[in-house]
Design a protein around this motif. Structure first.
Motif, PDB file in Angstrom:
ATOM      1  N   ALA A 386      93.301  65.848  62.422  1.00 11.02           N
ATOM      2  CA  ALA A 386      92.789  66.442  61.186  1.00 11.02           C
ATOM      3  C   ALA A 386      91.417  65.873  60.839  1.00 11.02           C
ATOM      4  O   ALA A 386      90.514  66.604  60.401  1.00 11.02           O
ATOM      5  CB  ALA A 386      93.776  66.193  60.046  1.00 11.02           C
ATOM      6  N   MET A 387      91.244  64.577  61.037  1.00 15.61           N
ATOM      7  CA  MET A 387      89.957  63.947  60.776  1.00 15.61           C
ATOM      8  C   MET A 387      88.878  64.530  61.685  1.00 15.61           C
ATOM      9  O   MET A 387      87.764  64.837  61.239  1.00 15.61           O
ATOM     10  CB  MET A 387      90.074  62.437  60.988  1.00 15.61           C
ATOM     11  CG  MET A 387      88.814  61.654  60.681  1.00 15.61           C
ATOM     12  SD  MET A 387      89.084  59.864  60.832  1.00 15.61           S
ATOM     13  CE  MET A 387      88.835  59.634  62.590  1.00 15.61           C
ATOM     14  N   ALA A 388      89.202  64.696  62.964  1.00 14.08           N
ATOM     15  CA  ALA A 388      88.234  65.257  63.908  1.00 14.08           C
ATOM     16  C   ALA A 388      87.855  66.683  63.516  1.00 14.08           C
ATOM     17  O   ALA A 388      86.679  67.072  63.593  1.00 14.08           O
ATOM     18  CB  ALA A 388      88.808  65.230  65.322  1.00 14.08           C
ATOM     19  N   ALA A 389      88.840  67.473  63.080  1.00 19.10           N
ATOM     20  CA  ALA A 389      88.552  68.843  62.659  1.00 19.10           C
ATOM     21  C   ALA A 389      87.648  68.853  61.431  1.00 19.10           C
ATOM     22  O   ALA A 389      86.710  69.659  61.334  1.00 19.10           O
ATOM     23  CB  ALA A 389      89.857  69.581  62.370  1.00 19.10           C
ATOM     24  N   ALA A 390      87.925  67.966  60.485  1.00 17.91           N
ATOM     25  CA  ALA A 390      87.107  67.900  59.274  1.00 17.91           C
ATOM     26  C   ALA A 390      85.673  67.496  59.602  1.00 17.91           C
ATOM     27  O   ALA A 390      84.712  68.066  59.070  1.00 17.91           O
ATOM     28  CB  ALA A 390      87.729  66.917  58.284  1.00 17.91           C
TER      29      ALA A 390
END
Length: 573
Positions: A386-390
């Motif tokens: 999720a962090m990478a997507a954000a």
């Protein structure tokens, strides 16, 4: 020789085979498959000549016991092309001595009539103009739309505007993230949406449970396919979207959007094997990776380096990759460092991002409720995704921290997935974990968490749908028994027998559990998850950990848990 038509359907978007829509049939073949396919190709070409679609192409995929046979088609005649494909298959069967030959005197005028009735030139003109103007274009049987979010506008397919009458500058896109994988995709979608909300955006999401924008629930149900993507992106109040993309939708219809700004593959493991010609994990990996077809040359493909199949397949696609891993020293992370690429990883209690020449700590594990201090390792991995997507969408670190902190992983923001409850009792609390683990990979990860938590007794409730192979059910039970349950409660799943006899699956689960060494006296079978949950709660005692795998009747199970939490008596056994 045996030849059988198993399924006929439309592929409306980019799919396992190519980037274009098509009519597809799945067929069973016992015999010389290459010869059968060659005969089918010739039959398709003859019928395409009859209806005037000579430029369309064929492709196929052979697999154990059968094949998938595709004929490309413009989007306005996909139903008719399905009919043509079936006629070509009937002719193929006849040439191998099976069934009657299609009568050209009947079939040629019938097919031409179908194509004439379905053909919609304004639809194709609008599709082409949207492509030329870089405007999102969505279509289905009921609506055709241009633009996403507040710029979206829809028309009935039979009342479309002329391309020259459209104000193309009035329609635009919104950032979109696709998330797929065998396990963790729902949680990753919801974590990502929480981050986008913390950043001040009206974040929309689709999932296998519901579709919503912010706190506004649009509908409940499985919206992980193309229909969910269309419904969400047409909402006027959505300005960023995170789409769960499940295997079934990818294989049934293909992708629901033509372009995404990032795509995540969490992992690929054995689940739903035997459907749509997917018989092994090796078959399933390319199916999950269909999401890469929505990415432009600079849009990141966010991949779990800890999954061997994902790590091997991803680099073959020529995409810009952002790796994530629970191991800061993973070779893929080191490779990203050496090449100046992007990566996200876990180290010393923190979630780190690597961009360019620097590592930076974006969030601390102790500030993320859903990982329970790092015990729930699979949610640490989901948080990294999720962090990478954000980051791919340009979201700042403060919003990422706030979004992960706001995502509690409870029944409200992640219903039925890693929901923890606790009831105080003299001698130690009764802890309850409600989860959705339903395959060997997910069950093994859950067992690691249960073993890390520890308990005086572990009470495990499990069941399984009937459309899984016997081997898959046995593998699931072996993984579940890694929790070393003191009592095993097996629930029949009414309505999910899917071709099996009633209680056939519970019998398989019991047999495998007894083989592993669970005493028969410690195993009980129940008619449904609700009754099994009620029994587990009634007999719970201080120090117990109840692991309730509510694959069905989840709301009933959660209601019983809440009733139990409101009581004082903790005796039982």
């Amino acid at each position: 020789m045996k030849l059988e038509l198993c399924d006929s359907r439309r592929l409306t978007g980019a799919n396992l085979y190519w980037d274009r829509p098509a009519a597809i049939i799945d067929v069973a073949i016992e015999g010389a498959a290459d010869e059968v396919v060659e005969t089918w190709v010739k039959a398709v070409r003859r019928w395409l000549d009859c209806v005037g679609y000579t430029e369309e192409e064929t492709c196929y995929r052979l697999y154990q016991g059968g094949a998938s046979l595709l004929v490309s088609a413009p989007i306005d005649v996909l139903y008719s092309m399905c009919e043509l494909n079936e006629v070509a298959w009937a002719e193929t069967c006849h040439r191998f001595g099976l069934g009657e030959a299609p009568d050209p005197g009947e079939e040629e005028p019938r097919l031409n009539r179908l194509f004439d009735e379905e053909r919609n030139p304004p639809l194709l003109a609008l599709q082409e103009a949207a492509r030329e103007n870089g405007v999102p274009f969505l279509w289905d049987d009921d609506e055709v739309s241009l633009g996403y979010g507040e710029t979206a506008r829809s028309w009935p397919p039979d009342r479309l505007p002329a391309a020259g009458d459209v104000d193309w500058s009035a329609h635009g896109a919104i950032p979109i993230v696709l998330v797929t994988g065998t396990n963790g995709k729902s949680t990753t979608v919801r974590m990502t949406a929480s981050i986008l909300t913390a950043a001040g955006y009206r974040a929309g999401l689709t999932s296998t449970d519901f579709i919503r924008v912010g706190d506004r629930l649009i509908d409940s149900g499985d919206y992980s396919g193309t229909g969910g993507a269309r419904l969400l992106t047409r909402q006027p109040d959505v300005d960023m979207a995170v789409l769960e993309v499940a295997r079934g939708g990818l294989l049934r219809r293909g992708l629901g959007v033509e372009h995404a700004n990032a795509a995540v593959v969490t992992n690929v493991a054995a689940d739903h094997l035997g459907e749509y010609g997917i018989h092994s994990v090796a078959d399933l990996i390319p199916a999950k990776f269909i999401v890469h077809r929505a990415l432009g040359p600079h849009d990141p493909l966010i991949l779990n380096a800890d999954d061997a199949g994902v790590a091997e397949h991803g680099p073959k696609l020529g995409k810009s990759i952002c790796w994530y891993s629970l191991d800061a020293a993973h070779p893929k992370i080191e490779e990203a460092r050496a090449e100046g690429g992007s990566a996200c990883f876990y180290r010393d209690g923190g979630l780190y991002a690597r961009q360019g020449a620097e590592d930076r700590c974006v969030a601390e594990i102790m500030d993320i409720p859903a990982v329970r201090g790092g015990i729930v390792r699979y949610n640490v991995s989901n948080a990294l995704a999720a962090m990478a997507a954000a980051i791919a969408l340009g979201i700042g670190d403060e919003a990422i921290r706030s979004g992960l902190a706001a995502f509690r992983g409870d029944e409200h923001d992640n219903p039925g997935r890693g929901n923890w409850f606790e009831r105080p009792a003299e001698g130690g609390p009764v802890r309850i974990l409600v989860d959705f683990a339903h395959n060997e990979h997910g069950m093994s990860a859950l067992a690691d968490t249960v073993n890390a938590v520890g308990a005086d007794r572990v009470i495990l409730l499990m069941g399984q749908a009937g459309d899984r192979l016997d081997k898959d059910i046995a593998d699931l039970v072996r993984a579940a028994c890694g929790m070393r349950p003191d009592r095993l409660l097996i629930a029949e799943l009414p309505g999910y027998e899917r071709g099996r006899e009633p209680y056939e699956v519970p019998r398989l689960i019991r047999q495998e559990a007894e083989k592993i060494g669970i005493p028969p006296s410690n195993i009980e079978t129940f008619p449904d998850p609700r009754e099994a949950t009620a029994s587990a709660l009634q007999r719970a005692r201080a120090g117990d950990l109840l692991v309730l795998l509510a694959l069905t009747q989840r709301s009933e199970a959660l209601s019983l848990v809440h009733d139990y939490l409101g009581k004082r008596d903790t005796s039982g056994g």
